[in-house]
Design an enzyme around this catalytic site. Structure first.
Site, PDB file in Angstrom:
ATOM      1  N   CYS A 130       0.829  -1.218   0.000  1.00 13.11           N
ATOM      2  CA  CYS A 130       0.000   0.000   0.000  1.00 13.11           C
ATOM      3  C   CYS A 130       0.860   1.263   0.000  1.00 13.11           C
ATOM      4  O   CYS A 130       0.589   2.202  -0.760  1.00 13.11           O
ATOM      5  CB  CYS A 130      -0.930   0.009   1.208  1.00 13.11           C
ATOM      6  N   HIS A 133       2.456   1.844  -3.377  1.00 16.07           N
ATOM      7  CA  HIS A 133       1.412   2.289  -4.308  1.00 16.07           C
ATOM      8  C   HIS A 133       1.136   3.788  -4.113  1.00 16.07           C
ATOM      9  O   HIS A 133       1.062   4.551  -5.086  1.00 16.07           O
ATOM     10  CB  HIS A 133       0.155   1.450  -4.046  1.00 16.07           C
ATOM     11  N   GLU A 134       0.989   4.212  -2.857  1.00 12.97           N
ATOM     12  CA  GLU A 134       0.655   5.609  -2.580  1.00 12.97           C
ATOM     13  C   GLU A 134       1.837   6.542  -2.856  1.00 12.97           C
ATOM     14  O   GLU A 134       1.645   7.655  -3.356  1.00 12.97           O
ATOM     15  CB  GLU A 134       0.149   5.780  -1.148  1.00 12.97           C
ATOM     16  N   ILE A 135       3.058   6.109  -2.573  1.00 10.84           N
ATOM     17  CA  ILE A 135       4.228   6.942  -2.888  1.00 10.84           C
ATOM     18  C   ILE A 135       4.368   7.088  -4.396  1.00 10.84           C
ATOM     19  O   ILE A 135       4.703   8.177  -4.888  1.00 10.84           O
ATOM     20  CB  ILE A 135       5.503   6.401  -2.217  1.00 10.84           C
TER      21      ILE A 135
END
Length: 164
Positions: A130, A133-135
């Protein structure tokens, strides 16, 4: 606190690298609260400020593995594990579209909390997936860019067809 509209793929705002958080104040806390409300309503487990059109490096994850909600300002990856894992990914900006992505199983990160204090921690498994993915999103890299061109093109066609 409120649920904000989510930027939908292929909006160009999803391709723009986010700016570092510099002000650690009530406005940042309110933004994090809005992100949390938005991700719970979506539903999802992670969201960035760019997902709601705010170009700041702020991530909110809400995972049982992390004890619930966690806020990360200016997160950066310091190191990756050699071991990888596959996981089905998707995005609140492309609801209903998912595909398998391979990423490192663990990451070491540095970030600031909402008060500006610096922290370092190791994330493993789903939490590591997660955060990566967010970075990527904070860097202006939409998750589809992790797919082969063939898989990406197929997924986009299916998603666009489902939206009509």
């Amino acid at each position: 606190m409120s649920v904000r509209p989510i930027v939908i793929f292929p909006d160009t705002a999803l391709k723009v690298p986010a700016e570092p958080v510099e002000q650690f104040d009530g406005a940042l806390r309110a933004l994090a609260d809005d992100l949390h409300d938005t991700i719970r309503a979506a539903p999802g487990v992670g969201i960035t400020a760019p997902h709601i059109g705010v170009p700041l490096r702020l991530v909110v994850l809400d995972l049982p593995e992390l004890g619930g909600r966690r806020d990360y300002a200016n997160p950066e990856i310091l190191g990756f594990s050699q071991e990888t894992m596959e996981h089905t990914e998707g995005s609140v900006s492309m609801p209903g579209a998912t595909e398998t992505v391979t990423r490192p199983r663990a990451v070491d990160i540095r970030f600031r909390d909402l008060d500006g204090a610096i922290h370092e921690e190791r994330l493993e498994g789903f939490a590591a997936i997660c955060m990566q993915h967010e970075i990527d999103q904070l860097d202006g890299m939409f998750w589809l860019q992790r797919l082969s061109k063939l898989k990406r093109d197929r997924l986009i066609r299916r998603w666009e067809k489902s939206r009509k």
